[in-house]
Motif scaffolding. Structure first.
Motif, PDB file in Angstrom:
ATOM      1  N   LYS A  18       0.828  -1.223   0.000  1.00 41.05           N
ATOM      2  CA  LYS A  18       0.000   0.000   0.000  1.00 41.05           C
ATOM      3  C   LYS A  18       0.860   1.269   0.000  1.00 41.05           C
ATOM      4  N   ILE A  19       1.867   1.275  -0.900  1.00 45.31           N
ATOM      5  CA  ILE A  19       2.812   2.388  -0.998  1.00 45.31           C
ATOM      6  C   ILE A  19       2.715   3.042  -2.376  1.00 45.31           C
ATOM      7  N   LEU A  20       2.698   4.366  -2.372  1.00 47.82           N
ATOM      8  CA  LEU A  20       2.799   5.137  -3.601  1.00 47.82           C
ATOM      9  C   LEU A  20       4.230   5.662  -3.686  1.00 47.82           C
ATOM     10  N   VAL A  21       4.920   5.348  -4.782  1.00 47.68           N
ATOM     11  CA  VAL A  21       6.303   5.773  -4.983  1.00 47.68           C
ATOM     12  C   VAL A  21       6.340   6.775  -6.131  1.00 47.68           C
ATOM     13  N   MET A  41      -1.268  12.972  -5.524  1.00 46.86           N
ATOM     14  CA  MET A  41      -2.184  13.010  -4.381  1.00 46.86           C
ATOM     15  C   MET A  41      -3.505  12.308  -4.700  1.00 46.86           C
ATOM     16  N   ARG A  42      -3.951  12.436  -5.942  1.00 46.86           N
ATOM     17  CA  ARG A  42      -5.180  11.741  -6.353  1.00 46.86           C
ATOM     18  C   ARG A  42      -4.991  10.222  -6.301  1.00 46.86           C
ATOM     19  N   TYR A  43      -3.835   9.752  -6.737  1.00 48.98           N
ATOM     20  CA  TYR A  43      -3.563   8.311  -6.669  1.00 48.98           C
ATOM     21  C   TYR A  43      -3.503   7.849  -5.219  1.00 48.98           C
ATOM     22  N   ALA A  44      -2.893   8.638  -4.361  1.00 49.72           N
ATOM     23  CA  ALA A  44      -2.815   8.272  -2.942  1.00 49.72           C
ATOM     24  C   ALA A  44      -4.211   8.120  -2.345  1.00 49.72           C
ATOM     25  N   LYS A  45      -5.086   9.016  -2.709  1.00 49.59           N
ATOM     26  CA  LYS A  45      -6.455   8.950  -2.202  1.00 49.59           C
ATOM     27  C   LYS A  45      -7.230   7.799  -2.859  1.00 49.59           C
ATOM     28  N   GLN A  46      -7.096   7.672  -4.173  1.00 46.77           N
ATOM     29  CA  GLN A  46      -7.808   6.629  -4.920  1.00 46.77           C
ATOM     30  C   GLN A  46      -7.476   5.233  -4.410  1.00 46.77           C
ATOM     31  N   PHE A  47      -6.192   4.977  -4.160  1.00 45.51           N
ATOM     32  CA  PHE A  47      -5.756   3.650  -3.732  1.00 45.51           C
ATOM     33  C   PHE A  47      -5.747   3.494  -2.210  1.00 45.51           C
ATOM     34  N   ASP A  48      -6.146   4.549  -1.500  1.00 51.14           N
ATOM     35  CA  ASP A  48      -6.207   4.505  -0.045  1.00 51.14           C
ATOM     36  C   ASP A  48      -4.872   4.013   0.519  1.00 51.14           C
ATOM     37  N   VAL A  49      -3.789   4.652   0.084  1.00 50.01           N
ATOM     38  CA  VAL A  49      -2.448   4.212   0.454  1.00 50.01           C
ATOM     39  C   VAL A  49      -2.163   4.456   1.934  1.00 50.01           C
ATOM     40  N   ASP A  50      -1.348   3.618   2.499  1.00 47.35           N
ATOM     41  CA  ASP A  50      -0.884   3.798   3.870  1.00 47.35           C
ATOM     42  C   ASP A  50       0.415   4.599   3.903  1.00 47.35           C
ATOM     43  N   TYR A  51       1.199   4.481   2.824  1.00 45.33           N
ATOM     44  CA  TYR A  51       2.530   5.071   2.790  1.00 45.33           C
ATOM     45  C   TYR A  51       2.797   5.727   1.438  1.00 45.33           C
ATOM     46  N   ALA A  52       3.645   6.765   1.480  1.00 44.36           N
ATOM     47  CA  ALA A  52       4.071   7.407   0.236  1.00 44.36           C
ATOM     48  C   ALA A  52       5.527   7.824   0.380  1.00 44.36           C
ATOM     49  N   VAL A  53       6.240   7.753  -0.722  1.00 47.69           N
ATOM     50  CA  VAL A  53       7.626   8.220  -0.746  1.00 47.69           C
ATOM     51  C   VAL A  53       7.816   9.062  -2.005  1.00 47.69           C
ATOM     52  N   PHE A  54       8.413  10.223  -1.821  1.00 47.55           N
ATOM     53  CA  PHE A  54       8.767  11.104  -2.928  1.00 47.55           C
ATOM     54  C   PHE A  54      10.281  11.107  -3.031  1.00 47.55           C
ATOM     55  N   PHE A  78      -2.293  17.153   2.190  1.00 48.99           N
ATOM     56  CA  PHE A  78      -1.730  16.078   2.999  1.00 48.99           C
ATOM     57  C   PHE A  78      -2.580  15.748   4.215  1.00 48.99           C
ATOM     58  N   HIS A  79      -3.219  16.735   4.806  1.00 46.83           N
ATOM     59  CA  HIS A  79      -4.068  16.475   5.978  1.00 46.83           C
ATOM     60  C   HIS A  79      -5.237  15.553   5.640  1.00 46.83           C
ATOM     61  N   LEU A  80      -5.606  15.497   4.388  1.00 42.67           N
ATOM     62  CA  LEU A  80      -6.765  14.718   3.966  1.00 42.67           C
ATOM     63  C   LEU A  80      -6.420  13.305   3.515  1.00 42.67           C
ATOM     64  N   LEU A  81      -5.149  13.010   3.387  1.00 46.82           N
ATOM     65  CA  LEU A  81      -4.740  11.691   2.900  1.00 46.82           C
ATOM     66  C   LEU A  81      -4.770  10.645   4.010  1.00 46.82           C
ATOM     67  N   PRO A  82      -4.986   9.387   3.620  1.00 44.92           N
ATOM     68  CA  PRO A  82      -5.082   8.302   4.606  1.00 44.92           C
ATOM     69  C   PRO A  82      -3.712   7.762   5.052  1.00 44.92           C
ATOM     70  N   LEU A  83      -2.667   8.538   4.887  1.00 43.06           N
ATOM     71  CA  LEU A  83      -1.310   8.061   5.151  1.00 43.06           C
ATOM     72  C   LEU A  83      -1.030   7.761   6.622  1.00 43.06           C
ATOM     73  N   LYS A  84      -0.156   6.777   6.818  1.00 39.93           N
ATOM     74  CA  LYS A  84       0.396   6.486   8.139  1.00 39.93           C
ATOM     75  C   LYS A  84       1.812   7.044   8.237  1.00 39.93           C
ATOM     76  N   ARG A  85       2.525   7.032   7.078  1.00 40.91           N
ATOM     77  CA  ARG A  85       3.886   7.542   7.007  1.00 40.91           C
ATOM     78  C   ARG A  85       4.161   8.142   5.629  1.00 40.91           C
ATOM     79  N   PHE A  86       5.034   9.158   5.617  1.00 41.34           N
ATOM     80  CA  PHE A  86       5.484   9.771   4.378  1.00 41.34           C
ATOM     81  C   PHE A  86       6.993   9.916   4.447  1.00 41.34           C
ATOM     82  N   ALA A  87       7.676   9.467   3.394  1.00 38.87           N
ATOM     83  CA  ALA A  87       9.136   9.575   3.322  1.00 38.87           C
ATOM     84  C   ALA A  87       9.526  10.436   2.135  1.00 38.87           C
TER      85      ALA A  87
END
Length: 131
Positions: A18-21, A41-54, A78-87
């Motif tokens: 559940k990571i967006l890279v 950000m749309r992909y992060a929301k669409q896939f309900d990601v837990d994690y993202a890395v840029f 970012f406040h609206l995303l379902p993330l647990k962690r962002f790197a």
């Protein structure tokens, strides 16, 4: 799964973790930069990601207007995303890295953990480690 690819950015979703890279390959126009962030950000929301890395290693310094827009966009979005962690993977460009650190500091009150790394492997490992 590849979500978006161009000469300046590559965005993929790893369903098993559940990571967006998002990997930047270099500079682009202001419009391209903004559209790439919006799409990510749309992909992060669409896939309900837990994690993202840029991975911003190859992204050069952005204009002052894009910097201000990024601060505002990241804070609101970012406040609206379902993330647990962002790197974030640090840019090789010193000025671009300074901008990234200012952006991350402005968003310190995010409802998830945020960290910077020097390489993508360490960032990815931290995201899925749970510690």
């Amino acid at each position: 799964m590849v979500c978006f690819q161009s000469e300046y950015i590559y965005v993929e979703y790893h369903a098993e973790d559940k990571i967006l890279v998002c990997q930047w390959y270099g500079g682009c126009s202001s419009l391209q930069y903004r559209q790439a962030l919006i799409k990510s950000m749309r992909y992060a929301k669409q896939f309900d990601v837990d994690y993202a890395v840029f991975d911003r290693r190859l992204l050069p310094q952005i204009s002052e207007e894009d910097f201000d827009w990024t601060l505002d966009f990241m804070y609101k979005t970012f406040h609206l995303l379902p993330l647990k962690r962002f790197a974030s993977v640090s840019s090789f460009d010193v000025l671009a890295e300074r901008q990234q650190q200012l952006i991350l500091r402005q968003n310190q009150k995010l409802p998830f953990e945020v960290r910077s790394f020097g390489d993508l492997t360490s960032a990815y490992d931290w995201l899925v480690s749970g510690s």
